[in-house]
Design a protein around this motif. Structure first.
Motif, PDB file in Angstrom:
ATOM      1  N   LYS A   1     -11.960   5.281  -7.973  1.00  0.00           N
ATOM      2  CA  LYS A   1     -11.010   4.208  -7.663  1.00  0.00           C
ATOM      3  C   LYS A   1     -10.703   3.457  -8.949  1.00  0.00           C
ATOM      4  O   LYS A   1     -11.571   3.291  -9.806  1.00  0.00           O
ATOM      5  CB  LYS A   1     -11.598   3.220  -6.652  1.00  0.00           C
ATOM      6  CG  LYS A   1     -12.052   3.831  -5.346  1.00  0.00           C
ATOM      7  CD  LYS A   1     -10.913   4.096  -4.432  1.00  0.00           C
ATOM      8  CE  LYS A   1     -11.441   4.582  -3.090  1.00  0.00           C
ATOM      9  NZ  LYS A   1     -10.415   4.776  -2.127  1.00  0.00           N
ATOM     10  N   GLU A   2      -9.466   3.024  -9.098  1.00  0.00           N
ATOM     11  CA  GLU A   2      -9.074   2.215 -10.243  1.00  0.00           C
ATOM     12  C   GLU A   2      -8.582   0.863  -9.724  1.00  0.00           C
ATOM     13  O   GLU A   2      -7.809   0.817  -8.759  1.00  0.00           O
ATOM     14  CB  GLU A   2      -7.977   2.905 -11.046  1.00  0.00           C
ATOM     15  CG  GLU A   2      -7.629   2.188 -12.327  1.00  0.00           C
ATOM     16  CD  GLU A   2      -6.691   2.977 -13.221  1.00  0.00           C
ATOM     17  OE1 GLU A   2      -6.302   2.424 -14.258  1.00  0.00           O
ATOM     18  OE2 GLU A   2      -6.342   4.134 -12.888  1.00  0.00           O
TER      19      GLU A   2
ATOM     20  N   ASP B   1      -6.249   4.767  -5.294  1.00  0.00           N
ATOM     21  CA  ASP B   1      -6.968   6.004  -5.023  1.00  0.00           C
ATOM     22  C   ASP B   1      -6.042   7.096  -5.541  1.00  0.00           C
ATOM     23  O   ASP B   1      -5.006   7.372  -4.927  1.00  0.00           O
ATOM     24  CB  ASP B   1      -7.238   6.153  -3.535  1.00  0.00           C
ATOM     25  CG  ASP B   1      -8.165   7.307  -3.216  1.00  0.00           C
ATOM     26  OD1 ASP B   1      -8.563   8.031  -4.146  1.00  0.00           O
ATOM     27  OD2 ASP B   1      -8.490   7.480  -2.035  1.00  0.00           O
ATOM     28  N   GLY B   2      -6.371   7.656  -6.697  1.00  0.00           N
ATOM     29  CA  GLY B   2      -5.441   8.567  -7.362  1.00  0.00           C
ATOM     30  C   GLY B   2      -4.299   7.754  -7.936  1.00  0.00           C
ATOM     31  O   GLY B   2      -4.505   6.763  -8.625  1.00  0.00           O
ATOM     32  N   ASP B   3      -3.075   8.121  -7.588  1.00  0.00           N
ATOM     33  CA  ASP B   3      -1.890   7.431  -8.113  1.00  0.00           C
ATOM     34  C   ASP B   3      -1.334   6.394  -7.138  1.00  0.00           C
ATOM     35  O   ASP B   3      -0.392   5.691  -7.463  1.00  0.00           O
ATOM     36  CB  ASP B   3      -0.804   8.466  -8.439  1.00  0.00           C
ATOM     37  CG  ASP B   3       0.428   7.825  -9.056  1.00  0.00           C
ATOM     38  OD1 ASP B   3       0.276   7.094 -10.061  1.00  0.00           O
ATOM     39  OD2 ASP B   3       1.542   8.033  -8.530  1.00  0.00           O
ATOM     40  N   LYS B   4      -1.905   6.271  -5.947  1.00  0.00           N
ATOM     41  CA  LYS B   4      -1.320   5.415  -4.914  1.00  0.00           C
ATOM     42  C   LYS B   4      -2.165   4.173  -4.641  1.00  0.00           C
ATOM     43  O   LYS B   4      -3.392   4.213  -4.678  1.00  0.00           O
ATOM     44  CB  LYS B   4      -1.165   6.190  -3.599  1.00  0.00           C
ATOM     45  CG  LYS B   4      -0.295   7.412  -3.707  1.00  0.00           C
ATOM     46  CD  LYS B   4       1.143   7.061  -3.982  1.00  0.00           C
ATOM     47  CE  LYS B   4       2.011   8.303  -4.050  1.00  0.00           C
ATOM     48  NZ  LYS B   4       3.343   8.003  -4.505  1.00  0.00           N
TER      49      LYS B   4
ATOM     50  N   SER C   1     -16.781   4.575  -9.010  1.00  0.00           N
ATOM     51  CA  SER C   1     -16.919   5.763  -8.181  1.00  0.00           C
ATOM     52  C   SER C   1     -17.419   5.332  -6.805  1.00  0.00           C
ATOM     53  O   SER C   1     -18.310   4.490  -6.704  1.00  0.00           O
ATOM     54  CB  SER C   1     -17.913   6.729  -8.833  1.00  0.00           C
ATOM     55  OG  SER C   1     -18.028   7.890  -8.058  1.00  0.00           O
ATOM     56  N   GLU C   2     -16.849   5.916  -5.771  1.00  0.00           N
ATOM     57  CA  GLU C   2     -17.229   5.570  -4.398  1.00  0.00           C
ATOM     58  C   GLU C   2     -17.741   6.825  -3.694  1.00  0.00           C
ATOM     59  O   GLU C   2     -17.086   7.868  -3.707  1.00  0.00           O
ATOM     60  CB  GLU C   2     -16.008   5.008  -3.671  1.00  0.00           C
ATOM     61  CG  GLU C   2     -16.292   4.476  -2.301  1.00  0.00           C
ATOM     62  CD  GLU C   2     -15.060   3.794  -1.716  1.00  0.00           C
ATOM     63  OE1 GLU C   2     -15.015   2.562  -1.756  1.00  0.00           O
ATOM     64  OE2 GLU C   2     -14.163   4.507  -1.236  1.00  0.00           O
ATOM     65  N   LYS C   3     -18.909   6.710  -3.103  1.00  0.00           N
ATOM     66  CA  LYS C   3     -19.500   7.832  -2.369  1.00  0.00           C
ATOM     67  C   LYS C   3     -18.850   7.930  -0.988  1.00  0.00           C
ATOM     68  O   LYS C   3     -18.747   6.939  -0.270  1.00  0.00           O
ATOM     69  CB  LYS C   3     -21.003   7.615  -2.226  1.00  0.00           C
ATOM     70  CG  LYS C   3     -21.745   8.743  -1.565  1.00  0.00           C
ATOM     71  CD  LYS C   3     -23.242   8.441  -1.534  1.00  0.00           C
ATOM     72  CE  LYS C   3     -24.036   9.541  -0.932  1.00  0.00           C
ATOM     73  NZ  LYS C   3     -25.475   9.240  -0.951  1.00  0.00           N
TER      74      LYS C   3
ATOM     75  N   GLU D   1       0.853  -1.185   0.000  1.00  0.00           N
ATOM     76  CA  GLU D   1       0.000   0.000   0.000  1.00  0.00           C
ATOM     77  C   GLU D   1       0.889   1.236   0.000  1.00  0.00           C
ATOM     78  O   GLU D   1       1.933   1.264   0.641  1.00  0.00           O
ATOM     79  CB  GLU D   1      -0.917  -0.006   1.221  1.00  0.00           C
ATOM     80  CG  GLU D   1      -1.975  -1.080   1.167  1.00  0.00           C
ATOM     81  CD  GLU D   1      -2.870  -1.096   2.406  1.00  0.00           C
ATOM     82  OE1 GLU D   1      -2.788  -0.179   3.244  1.00  0.00           O
ATOM     83  OE2 GLU D   1      -3.648  -2.047   2.526  1.00  0.00           O
ATOM     84  N   GLY D   2       0.453   2.250  -0.766  1.00  0.00           N
ATOM     85  CA  GLY D   2       1.213   3.496  -0.850  1.00  0.00           C
ATOM     86  C   GLY D   2       2.102   3.572  -2.075  1.00  0.00           C
ATOM     87  O   GLY D   2       2.575   4.650  -2.430  1.00  0.00           O
ATOM     88  N   TYR D   3       2.343   2.447  -2.756  1.00  0.00           N
ATOM     89  CA  TYR D   3       3.162   2.460  -3.971  1.00  0.00           C
ATOM     90  C   TYR D   3       2.423   3.192  -5.085  1.00  0.00           C
ATOM     91  O   TYR D   3       1.209   3.165  -5.163  1.00  0.00           O
ATOM     92  CB  TYR D   3       3.489   1.049  -4.425  1.00  0.00           C
ATOM     93  CG  TYR D   3       4.635   0.376  -3.695  1.00  0.00           C
ATOM     94  CD1 TYR D   3       5.102   0.842  -2.476  1.00  0.00           C
ATOM     95  CD2 TYR D   3       5.246  -0.744  -4.227  1.00  0.00           C
ATOM     96  CE1 TYR D   3       6.142   0.213  -1.816  1.00  0.00           C
ATOM     97  CE2 TYR D   3       6.287  -1.385  -3.575  1.00  0.00           C
ATOM     98  CZ  TYR D   3       6.734  -0.896  -2.374  1.00  0.00           C
ATOM     99  OH  TYR D   3       7.771  -1.518  -1.720  1.00  0.00           O
TER     100      TYR D   3
END
Length: 99
Positions: free
Chosen positions: A69-70, A88-91, A50-52, A29-31
């Motif tokens: 989220k991807e 979440d974004g790039d991480k 998409s997450e609410k 996590e965090g990579y």
């Protein structure tokens, strides 16, 4: 000796819930996406959702927004189950065993 074996087993199980092995490397996590690509190569598939999110403030009001989220799917190797790497974004936000 028995305590050491039990402790080692528990550490492996705990690590498996937030890490993924790619060859001799670990993804944690965090990579970043680029680091995951470098360590594991292209995923088998990708999808987004998409997450609410509801934030409750101290004054009792709520802020509602959506976050994207991807999910990257990597097939299991050597008897391991497939893994979903959730960004979440790039991480890397989470790593889960795929259904």
């Amino acid at each position: 000796m028995k305590k050491y074996i039990i402790f080692s087993f528990l550490m492996i199980v705990a690590l498996d819930s937030y890490a993924m092995r790619c060859g001799s490397k670990l993804v944690l996590e965090g990579y970043s996406k680029s680091k995951v690509l470098k360590l594991c190569g292209k995923p088998q598939s990708k999808h987004t959702y998409s997450e609410k999110v509801i934030e409750k403030k101290e004054d009792g009001t709520r802020k509602v927004f959506h976050t994207e989220k991807e999910v990257w799917l990597y097939k299991g190797v050597g008897g391991r189950k497939p893994r979903e790497v959730i960004f979440d974004g790039d991480k890397v936000n989470a790593i889960k065993v795929a259904n």
